[in-house]
Design a protein around this motif. Sequence first.
Motif, PDB file in Angstrom:
ATOM      1  N   UNK B 234       4.349   2.565   2.879  1.00  0.00           N
ATOM      2  CA  UNK B 234       4.348   2.748   4.338  1.00  0.00           C
ATOM      3  C   UNK B 234       3.171   2.036   5.005  1.00  0.00           C
ATOM      4  N   UNK B 235       3.324   1.825   6.303  1.00  0.00           N
ATOM      5  CA  UNK B 235       2.197   1.384   7.130  1.00  0.00           C
ATOM      6  C   UNK B 235       1.388   2.621   7.522  1.00  0.00           C
ATOM      7  N   UNK B 236       0.204   2.363   8.084  1.00  0.00           N
ATOM      8  CA  UNK B 236      -0.731   3.463   8.318  1.00  0.00           C
ATOM      9  C   UNK B 236      -0.192   4.551   9.268  1.00  0.00           C
ATOM     10  N   UNK B 250      -0.521   0.701   3.007  1.00  0.00           N
ATOM     11  CA  UNK B 250      -1.182  -0.577   2.710  1.00  0.00           C
ATOM     12  C   UNK B 250      -2.704  -0.404   2.762  1.00  0.00           C
ATOM     13  N   UNK B 251      -3.182   0.328   3.744  1.00  0.00           N
ATOM     14  CA  UNK B 251      -4.630   0.540   3.876  1.00  0.00           C
ATOM     15  C   UNK B 251      -5.166   1.291   2.654  1.00  0.00           C
ATOM     16  N   UNK B 268       3.392  -3.884  -2.785  1.00  0.00           N
ATOM     17  CA  UNK B 268       4.859  -3.917  -2.783  1.00  0.00           C
ATOM     18  C   UNK B 268       5.437  -2.524  -2.631  1.00  0.00           C
ATOM     19  N   UNK B 269       6.735  -2.377  -3.033  1.00  0.00           N
ATOM     20  CA  UNK B 269       7.435  -1.100  -2.931  1.00  0.00           C
ATOM     21  C   UNK B 269       7.563  -0.677  -1.465  1.00  0.00           C
ATOM     22  N   UNK B 270       7.910  -1.661  -0.634  1.00  0.00           N
ATOM     23  CA  UNK B 270       7.984  -1.418   0.805  1.00  0.00           C
ATOM     24  C   UNK B 270       9.190  -0.550   1.149  1.00  0.00           C
ATOM     25  N   UNK B 271       8.989   0.356   2.058  1.00  0.00           N
ATOM     26  CA  UNK B 271      10.107   1.198   2.503  1.00  0.00           C
ATOM     27  C   UNK B 271      11.163   0.344   3.207  1.00  0.00           C
ATOM     28  N   UNK B 272      12.421   0.746   3.008  1.00  0.00           N
ATOM     29  CA  UNK B 272      13.544   0.018   3.618  1.00  0.00           C
ATOM     30  C   UNK B 272      13.496   0.048   5.137  1.00  0.00           C
ATOM     31  N   UNK B 273      12.713   0.965   5.693  1.00  0.00           N
ATOM     32  CA  UNK B 273      12.686   1.073   7.151  1.00  0.00           C
ATOM     33  C   UNK B 273      12.004  -0.140   7.783  1.00  0.00           C
ATOM     34  N   UNK B 275      11.574  -4.080   8.361  1.00  0.00           N
ATOM     35  CA  UNK B 275      12.228  -5.374   8.151  1.00  0.00           C
ATOM     36  C   UNK B 275      11.177  -6.488   8.039  1.00  0.00           C
ATOM     37  N   UNK B 276      10.026  -6.301   8.668  1.00  0.00           N
ATOM     38  CA  UNK B 276       8.955  -7.300   8.611  1.00  0.00           C
ATOM     39  C   UNK B 276       7.857  -6.826   7.672  1.00  0.00           C
ATOM     40  N   UNK B 277       7.342  -7.738   6.845  1.00  0.00           N
ATOM     41  CA  UNK B 277       6.303  -7.355   5.892  1.00  0.00           C
ATOM     42  C   UNK B 277       4.893  -7.768   6.353  1.00  0.00           C
ATOM     43  N   UNK B 278       4.806  -8.688   7.298  1.00  0.00           N
ATOM     44  CA  UNK B 278       3.497  -9.160   7.744  1.00  0.00           C
ATOM     45  C   UNK B 278       2.558  -8.009   8.163  1.00  0.00           C
TER      46      UNK B 278
END
Lengths: 303, 303
Positions: B234-236, B250-251, B268-273, B275-278
């Motif tokens: 997840x993002x923060x 990520x943090x 990695x292991x990004x949640x499907x929610x 669409x952008x990884x940047x």
Amino acid sequence: MFAVTILGNNSAIPTPDRHPTAQVISYNDQLMLVDCGEGTQMQLTKYKVRRSKIRHIFISHLHGDHYFGLIGLINSMSLLGRTEPLSLYAPPELEEILRLQLQCAATTLKFNLSFHALLPDKTGVLFREKDMEVSYFPTKHRIPCYGFSFSAQRRKRRVIPEQARAYDIPAAYYSQLQNGADYEQKSGQLVKNDWVTLPPAPGKRYVYCADSIYDEDLLPHLEGADLVYHEATYLHALVQRAQDRFHSTAVQAATLAQKAAAKRLLIGHFSSKYTELQPFLDESIPVFPNTELALEGTTYLIQ
Amino acid sequence: MFAVTILGNNSAIPTPDRHPTAQVISYNDQLMLVDCGEGTQMQLTKYKVRRSKIRHIFISHLHGDHYFGLIGLINSMSLLGRTEPLSLYAPPELEEILRLQLQCAATTLKFNLSFHALLPDKTGVLFREKDMEVSYFPTKHRIPCYGFSFSAQRRKRRVIPEQARAYDIPAAYYSQLQNGADYEQKSGQLVKNDWVTLPPAPGKRYVYCADSIYDEDLLPHLEGADLVYHEATYLHALVQRAQDRFHSTAVQAATLAQKAAAKRLLIGHFSSKYTELQPFLDESIPVFPNTELALEGTTYLIQ
């Protein structure tokens, strides 16, 4: 609409552009999944088939190319918040495999998964729902394996307009005639339904033969079907290998369709050794002209 | 060469362009597979990784997005005629799942599959082979889960050319010096190896942290690693959800890498929610500048 969409048309080992077996049957607003090879959930996404609309899943047998994608699909359905029940029809051992996998992941499905074991001594109708009847039958393969027959009944009687007009029945009443109602004229005289209607048109039937050696015992299940799917793992040059592995060739699939007087034939489950599929058609069309290749992402109307 | 190639960088539900977790470690001519989400065998084909070269497979835990592709891969290896043995390191319950699936298909593998159970009370070295040592350690997740550390030792001592020349040692003898041999001069005088060489260069280490909540207990395993893979589901903004589900942001991944003084971080292991990884990079780079996204089909050198 009554149709089948191919999600995977390959046998055992996936190739870069062909996936293991999976098909979606759509009937009106309902979807049913037949077999579920690895990657089926990705194929559903690719071809924009809504997982949430699938209410019945049928697994023909427990070779991996027909079910390794099932646990992933079920798991994703639960993660996506599905609450509608799902019915699964499969050989009995699959229940324990799924149970173990869910248990190891400490997963409790958010929806009710009802398991219906396919047993060799208990063939017949799996369910009837509105106009759809699904039944199963054994095929001859290396392990217990089943085919499925999807029969869409027509319930509405066909109004004979000239007759209806002759009895002064208003057009607004036709839908009731289609449902079998009699009509009472203003004079009080009763017009019997069958004076002004014909029985419903014949239903449409799709028969999925799963994996099988060439087997004329299948004929009664295929007879007169509007669309038959039969495997064609090999071309004729490998007819002995087909026999040894309890698979079929394109010519054998076509021969069965011809003997059963089926209307159309769909062939699939191609061995990974073949990069070109046209030879499968070239071999089957002389035997049964109405043959088509099962191509991924293609929808075939059952009509 | 010592490198890791990403085959899948997504968490639970696959998206059209991201697959569940799988990575291939290549070290010289040997391949090792870490986790094996659904579709891994197709990804191996897509990225031209030779299945036959994989000799060790590590499964971190029994959530499906880390192992649902394993049985399909093993099955295909056998169908393709593999005879070389394969070692599998995984939580113990996986053995019964595989056994059941093979039994239902009446499949006997054509090669020897040796199963090594990962147990919480038995962490440490899994194997040493030539210059490669693989060990494992527990991570904190909802079910038992393990990370893996891949350590490539350097065995060759480093010749100091000026010193070797000063003792009149011919260049043709340098490879023996690298292996630790002393040198006897024509005069009969012995030149001790350590007069003309330095110890081997430090080894290189890749640490795969699997799935984990933010956990500083991991630091001793990550310290000074040349490349660390840590999940960043997840993002923060969703740090609480990460916490609740025993995942990381990520943090948090970047914070661990920074505290461990790792050289580089792969997330990695990004949640499907997402669409952008940047945005994952945007959040982690301020904390740990040497962060990269784990991108499918990309190979990251461990150097």
